[in-house]
Structure formats: structure tokens, C-alpha cells
Design an enzyme around this catalytic site. Sequence first.
Site, mmCIF file in Angstrom:
data_model
loop_
_atom_site.group_PDB
_atom_site.id
_atom_site.type_symbol
_atom_site.label_atom_id
_atom_site.label_comp_id
_atom_site.label_asym_id
_atom_site.label_seq_id
_atom_site.Cartn_x
_atom_site.Cartn_y
_atom_site.Cartn_z
ATOM 1 N N ASP A 1 -15.844 48.576 41.915
ATOM 2 C CA ASP A 1 -16.783 48.074 42.924
ATOM 3 C C ASP A 1 -16.870 48.984 44.158
ATOM 4 O O ASP A 1 -16.869 48.513 45.295
ATOM 5 C CB ASP A 1 -16.421 46.657 43.372
ATOM 6 C CG ASP A 1 -16.570 45.627 42.263
ATOM 7 O OD1 ASP A 1 -16.860 46.017 41.116
ATOM 8 O OD2 ASP A 1 -16.387 44.429 42.538
ATOM 9 N N ASP B 1 -17.900 48.851 37.284
ATOM 10 C CA ASP B 1 -19.006 48.302 38.089
ATOM 11 C C ASP B 1 -19.122 49.009 39.440
ATOM 12 O O ASP B 1 -19.326 48.372 40.477
ATOM 13 C CB ASP B 1 -18.799 46.804 38.324
ATOM 14 C CG ASP B 1 -18.630 46.015 37.027
ATOM 15 O OD1 ASP B 1 -18.971 46.543 35.956
ATOM 16 O OD2 ASP B 1 -18.146 44.874 37.092
#
Length: 362
Positions: free
Chosen positions: A178, A199
Site C-alpha cells: 500500500d 497493492d
Amino acid sequence: MISRRHFLAAGLAASALAACRPARAAPAFDARVRADGRGSHATLAAAIADAPGDGRVPYRILVGRGVWREKLVIDKPNLHLVGEDRHGSVIDFDAAAGMARPDGQAWGTWGCASVIVRAPDFRADSLCIRNSFDYVGNLAAPRFEPIGPNGAQAVALMLDQGADRSHLRDVTLTGHQDTLFTEAGRALFERCVVTGSVDFIFGAGRTRFEHCELQSRFRPGKPRQGYVAVPSTPASQPQGLVFDQCRLTREAAVPDASVALGRAWRPGRSFADGKYGDPAALGSAVFLSCWMDAHIDGALGWEPMAYTARDGQRVMLEPRDARLYEFDSRGPGAVRSPSRRWLRAEQAATYSRAAMFAGWSP
């Protein structure tokens, strides 16, 4: 005696000479933060606190060489951070989502970023923003839940609600899981480097990357090394994450075919009848004329992602049910397969800078 004619002529000559002189240059920076003590402020937070709140003109802060261990919230408009050295001017913090805030509660994904932007017209040039949480160490000796909002997510930069017209050039964003949370507004990244694994570029914002490098990092012991783009774009928004002429690279240890281009995220939200995956989120991520190394999974490309349905069941949002596309992909990872959908040229044109940023000319 000087005649009136000579007096006027002399006056005109002096005026002309004055007009030819360059105007006194405005100061290059409104604040300077330097490790050698020659700055105007000791910390970036102090410099930001002194910025005016109206944003009528840019407020430029020089970020000197050094590692500035600060967790920053930028809530004033038209604030510009300019590094003295792209590789040597580093804003760094190490908060993960599962770590405790000063009040004892967990930071969470929405609060753990090293830099959080909540105001329009933010700019950053020639610096590095880093979240230095020891993600690999946490894999070996887990401190948090492996999934969920209070785990090992460790955001470097978040564009939060209130951010719009964000513009970053020659900036390096470093993290693992992230790294870049582009949640709100319009944003342009030019010639930037974003590193991460799981991600590592995600969110609901309308965000464009031009000539950027997206570097996948190694996760020991993980067959699926990670996912690049994970959008949660509102279904009503025509564009989400757009990568134009970017390079998808890897650390040396990342194996071939071990990284997915991405997956669509349907974040959980609270409604009158409960908390479940937002049905209005339909992720959009598009790669345009990007070069991809062989770590990109040629056969699969994209993967599904689980969310909680309204009835409480865990279901998968399949790539074919989201807006995940490519156009003119190149390199060893650019494999044509039925699961990797390509746009036609006329469709790709709808993801141009002009189409994305109507009313804003970065």
C-alpha cells in the site's frame, strides 16, 4: 540651464533604462528546512504550520538534503515541497496500519501514511517520500493480522479527501504494501518512481502516471509476489488509475510471472443496513503503451479480490466485472491472453490527459 526639452528627454531615457532592468526576483522559497542549520525552520511541520491558509499564491518549501523523520498532514492549499536532491531529500516515517497512534488506537490504512494531503493544489518535486516500516521483517515474525485494515499496510503518500489537482514530478515513493493511496481528487505523477509489493498503487482517485517507473519488490516465501494497481474507482467516474508510457520493473529477486497487473477493490463502507463492500465501487485501471518486464504474469494478468457482500457472505470481484484494461503493452511481460483485455485505439483515447483533467491544465 537645462531646457525643458532636455529635461524631458533625460527623464524618458531614465524611464527606459529602468524598464530594461530586470524586476527584483521574488524569493525562490518561502521556507527552507536544512540539516546544516541555515534554514528558516527546524522541521517541515513547522514550515507547513507557517504557511498561509488562503492558498492565493504558492507557498514553496525547500526540503534540504537529509532524512526528515516526520509524519506530515498537508491541510493548506497550494503548498509545494521542493527537494534539494531527489535521492537525498527524504521524508520518512515508519507507521504501519496495525501500530498504535499516540492515543492507543491503531493507525489503520487511512491514517498510517508518512505524508497525508487534504488540500488542493499540492505539488512535490525532486524528493523522496518513504514509509520505512520493516515489512519483510514482519513477514518473518508477524506483529499484526496478515489481512485487514490493521495489519502491515504502510502507506508512504495518501491523497485524502480535500486533495485535488495534486502534481508530483521527479518524486520517489517507497514502501512495500500500500505505498501510494490515491483516494481523492485528480492527480498527475510525472517521471516518478513508485516501489512496493502488495497493492502498492491503490484508491478511488482520478490519477494519471506519465513516464513513471513502477518497481515490484521482493517478498520472501510468497509465490504471488504482489499486485501493482488496485483501484476502487466509483462506477460513475470514467477514469481511475491510468499509466501512460510507464515501465513496470522489479527487484532482482522477484521471479518471472509472479506479479499481477492488479485487482479491483470494493472497500467496505458503513450503510444504514450494515457494513459491506461498496456496490458503487467499480475499479478502473488502464495501462497505455507501458513496458513490462517478465515478472508480470503473462497468462493471468489480473486477479479477483474478495469483499463482504450485503448479506455478509464473502464473494469475489472478478477482473471481468471491473474496468481493467491494457493498450499497446510491450516487453517480455506484455503477453496477449484471453484474461488480459485490450482496448481499441479509439477507446484508449478516452484515457488521455485532456479527457481526465477537464478544467485543469497541470
